[in-house]
Design a protein around this motif. Structure first.
Motif, PDB file in Angstrom:
ATOM      1  N   PHE A 142       3.265  -1.163   6.832  1.00 24.10           N
ATOM      2  CA  PHE A 142       2.254  -0.113   6.688  1.00 24.10           C
ATOM      3  C   PHE A 142       2.689   1.159   7.404  1.00 24.10           C
ATOM      4  O   PHE A 142       2.515   2.264   6.891  1.00 24.10           O
ATOM      5  N   LEU A 143       3.248   1.006   8.578  1.00 23.70           N
ATOM      6  CA  LEU A 143       3.743   2.167   9.311  1.00 23.70           C
ATOM      7  C   LEU A 143       4.889   2.834   8.566  1.00 23.70           C
ATOM      8  O   LEU A 143       4.959   4.062   8.476  1.00 23.70           O
ATOM      9  N   ALA A 144       5.793   2.026   8.015  1.00 24.64           N
ATOM     10  CA  ALA A 144       6.922   2.576   7.265  1.00 24.64           C
ATOM     11  C   ALA A 144       6.433   3.332   6.031  1.00 24.64           C
ATOM     12  O   ALA A 144       6.923   4.422   5.728  1.00 24.64           O
ATOM     13  N   ALA A 145       5.463   2.772   5.335  1.00 23.79           N
ATOM     14  CA  ALA A 145       4.926   3.451   4.152  1.00 23.79           C
ATOM     15  C   ALA A 145       4.228   4.746   4.539  1.00 23.79           C
ATOM     16  O   ALA A 145       4.386   5.774   3.873  1.00 23.79           O
ATOM     17  N   GLY A 146       3.471   4.703   5.631  1.00 21.06           N
ATOM     18  CA  GLY A 146       2.794   5.918   6.091  1.00 21.06           C
ATOM     19  C   GLY A 146       3.776   7.000   6.502  1.00 21.06           C
ATOM     20  O   GLY A 146       3.607   8.174   6.150  1.00 21.06           O
ATOM     21  N   LEU A 147       4.817   6.618   7.225  1.00 16.85           N
ATOM     22  CA  LEU A 147       5.832   7.599   7.619  1.00 16.85           C
ATOM     23  C   LEU A 147       6.601   8.113   6.410  1.00 16.85           C
ATOM     24  O   LEU A 147       6.948   9.296   6.346  1.00 16.85           O
ATOM     25  N   GLY A 148       6.867   7.228   5.448  1.00 14.68           N
ATOM     26  CA  GLY A 148       7.530   7.657   4.220  1.00 14.68           C
ATOM     27  C   GLY A 148       6.709   8.684   3.463  1.00 14.68           C
ATOM     28  O   GLY A 148       7.241   9.652   2.924  1.00 14.68           O
ATOM     29  N   TYR A 149       5.403   8.482   3.448  1.00 11.23           N
ATOM     30  CA  TYR A 149       4.521   9.436   2.771  1.00 11.23           C
ATOM     31  C   TYR A 149       4.462  10.756   3.533  1.00 11.23           C
ATOM     32  O   TYR A 149       4.582  11.835   2.946  1.00 11.23           O
ATOM     33  N   LEU A 150       4.301  10.670   4.845  1.00 11.03           N
ATOM     34  CA  LEU A 150       4.178  11.887   5.649  1.00 11.03           C
ATOM     35  C   LEU A 150       5.483  12.683   5.741  1.00 11.03           C
ATOM     36  O   LEU A 150       5.487  13.909   5.626  1.00 11.03           O
ATOM     37  N   GLU A 163       6.768  10.470  -0.186  1.00 15.64           N
ATOM     38  CA  GLU A 163       6.977   9.324  -1.072  1.00 15.64           C
ATOM     39  C   GLU A 163       5.655   8.613  -1.324  1.00 15.64           C
ATOM     40  O   GLU A 163       5.045   8.093  -0.402  1.00 15.64           O
ATOM     41  N   LYS A 164       5.228   8.595  -2.572  1.00 15.66           N
ATOM     42  CA  LYS A 164       3.966   7.957  -2.915  1.00 15.66           C
ATOM     43  C   LYS A 164       4.225   6.526  -3.378  1.00 15.66           C
ATOM     44  O   LYS A 164       5.049   6.293  -4.261  1.00 15.66           O
ATOM     45  N   PRO A 165       3.520   5.559  -2.794  1.00 16.50           N
ATOM     46  CA  PRO A 165       3.733   4.164  -3.187  1.00 16.50           C
ATOM     47  C   PRO A 165       3.167   3.882  -4.584  1.00 16.50           C
ATOM     48  O   PRO A 165       2.194   4.504  -5.017  1.00 16.50           O
ATOM     49  N   LEU A 217       0.893  -0.845  -3.458  1.00 11.67           N
ATOM     50  CA  LEU A 217      -0.418  -0.757  -2.812  1.00 11.67           C
ATOM     51  C   LEU A 217      -1.161  -2.091  -2.881  1.00 11.67           C
ATOM     52  O   LEU A 217      -1.810  -2.492  -1.909  1.00 11.67           O
ATOM     53  N   ALA A 218      -1.052  -2.780  -4.021  1.00 13.35           N
ATOM     54  CA  ALA A 218      -1.702  -4.091  -4.155  1.00 13.35           C
ATOM     55  C   ALA A 218      -1.076  -5.103  -3.191  1.00 13.35           C
ATOM     56  O   ALA A 218      -1.786  -5.863  -2.522  1.00 13.35           O
ATOM     57  N   ALA A 219       0.256  -5.103  -3.097  1.00 13.51           N
ATOM     58  CA  ALA A 219       0.931  -6.012  -2.169  1.00 13.51           C
ATOM     59  C   ALA A 219       0.557  -5.673  -0.726  1.00 13.51           C
ATOM     60  O   ALA A 219       0.334  -6.566   0.102  1.00 13.51           O
ATOM     61  N   SER A 220       0.450  -4.387  -0.428  1.00 10.09           N
ATOM     62  CA  SER A 220       0.047  -3.967   0.913  1.00 10.09           C
ATOM     63  C   SER A 220      -1.373  -4.412   1.220  1.00 10.09           C
ATOM     64  O   SER A 220      -1.672  -4.834   2.345  1.00 10.09           O
TER      65      SER A 220
END
Length: 142
Positions: free
Chosen positions: A106-114, A118-120, A125-128
């Motif tokens: 979750f942190l990696a996805a958030g940092l990737g977005y910020l 990068e939009k998941p 999102l379902a797997a998350s």
């Protein structure tokens, strides 16, 4: 199924089993965190040196020189993460450690977005969401 695919699958399964037993083995060792980290670092460095010597041969030292600031920054962050991981395993339960570790995607996805915009995907999102539900269940019953 190709031989490389089967080898990759076997390596992933082996790594999963080894990583899942890290908490048990760390708790079984009667040494302090810094001694564990020191020996882990020695054997990790030796293992990587042997692998680099066999796989990259004469280019191994050149590869180290070409790492640059991002490569060395990653190495330092990885080392710091291992210090926190081993120390937390020595000072709290393996279950607490696993719950905290489960938040890394979750942190990696958030940092990737910020940082990268990068939009998941919907599947990600379902797997998350499923993983987050698992974390909530572990925390809820803890």
């Amino acid at each position: 199924m190709t031989a490389n695919y089967r080898l990759g699958l076997a390596l992933i399964v082996g790594a999963t089993i080894a990583w899942s037993l890290a908490g048990l083995f760390t708790r079984l060792v009667t040494l302090d965190s810094w001694t564990i980290l020191a020996w882990r670092g020695v054997f990790g460095a030796l293992g990587m040196a042997v692998m680099m010597a066999f796989s990259r041969r004469s280019e191994a030292f050149r590869d180290l020189r070409r790492l640059g600031l991002p490569g060395w920054g990653f190495a330092c962050l990885s080392a710091l993460g291992m210090v926190f991981y081993i120390t937390s395993l020595r000072n709290t339960t393996v279950a607490h450690n696993a719950v905290i570790y489960a938040t890394i995607p979750f942190l990696a996805a958030g940092l990737g977005y910020l940082a990268l915009g990068e939009k998941p995907s919907r599947i990600a999102l379902a797997a998350s969401g499923a993983a987050l539900a698992g974390v909530a269940i572990m925390v809820g019953f803890g």
